[in-house]
Design a protein around this motif. Structure first.
Motif: not given
Length: 245
Positions: A69-79, A110-124
């Motif tokens: 939610m807060t990062g600028g251009p570059g690598v983003i992450f969330q756990i 200046n105010n808008t960015n485009f994100d591409v993400l991959v991830g992994a997780g576990y559902d129960w």
């Protein structure tokens, strides 16, 4: 020559590490509550289970940490992780999820960015019901998943808005079907694509809110006397309210 080689090496290392430095930009914790509405449809070749369609409200909690939610251009992450509980009549639903996202944020203006993400997780998930026809029925599902998504991130004057659309792909899941007075079976789940979409907001005062939709499909990979080609489909819409710190 030696100095020039050292400078070139330092520049190369800097280029590699600079996106990683951006990844640490403004990561936040976000803790809050979930309210959700689920439509569960349970189908099976076993007549005691087939044809169940239940609407269940759920409440829960969530926590995540990262800079999606807060990062600028570059690598983003969330756990993050969440857990929810709901009941309707004699039916009960419990579920939990944990996941990790990693991606790249690219500026559109200046105010808008485009994100591409991959991830992994576990559902129960555990689905329990009790009625005169089926008796006590319990269907428990657990599955790792891979994740791919696209996002749109906009930083306004007082609020950050982010839209994400993607899919979770369940991998080598497992289900346990239990019927009262009959017994239980544990079988493999078929790998499935499970689409989702979410829209989140972060205000300057740290208040967060969001809405989301997710579809999850559980289909048994084996045909057995008890399990009998059982499939559970969940369509969920929900809202989140929380605080960032």
């Amino acid at each position: 020559m030696r100095l020039r080689t050292t400078l070139i090496q330092a520049s190369a290392v800097g280029m590699i590490l600079s996106p990683l430095a951006m990844a640490a930009e403004q990561p936040i914790s976000n803790l809050g509550l979930i309210g959700a509405y689920n439509d569960y449809e349970l189908n099976s070749d076993n007549d005691r289970v087939d044809g169940r369609d239940e609407d269940v409200g759920k409440v829960g909690v969530y926590y995540n940490f990262g800079n999606k939610m807060t990062g600028g251009p570059g690598v983003i992450f969330q756990i993050g992780a969440n857990a929810r509980y709901g009941e309707h009549g004699d039916d009960e639903v419990k579920d939990a999820r944990a996941d990790l996202d990693l991606g790249m944020r690219m500026p559109l203006n200046n105010n808008t960015n485009f994100d591409v993400l991959v991830g992994a997780g576990y559902d129960w998930t555990r689905f329990e019901m009790d009625d005169r026809r089926a008796g006590d029925v319990e269907l428990s599902n657990k599955s790792p998943f891979a994740k791919a998504a696209l996002g749109l991130h906009h930083r306004g004057n007082n609020v950050i808005t982010r839209l994400e659309v993607g899919t979770r792909y369940s991998i080598e899941g497992e289900a346990k079907v239990k019927l009262d007075g009959v017994g239980s079976e544990t079988v493999d789940l078929k790998d499935k694509f499970n689409p989702y979409a979410e829209l989140n907001f972060l205000w300057d005062n740290g208040f967060t809110a969001g809405v989301y939709y997710t579809q999850t499909n559980y289909e048994l990979d084996d045909r057995r006397e008890l399990a009998a080609n059982t499939e559970l489909e969940s369509n969920e819409v929900g809202v989140t309210l929380g605080m960032a710190f």
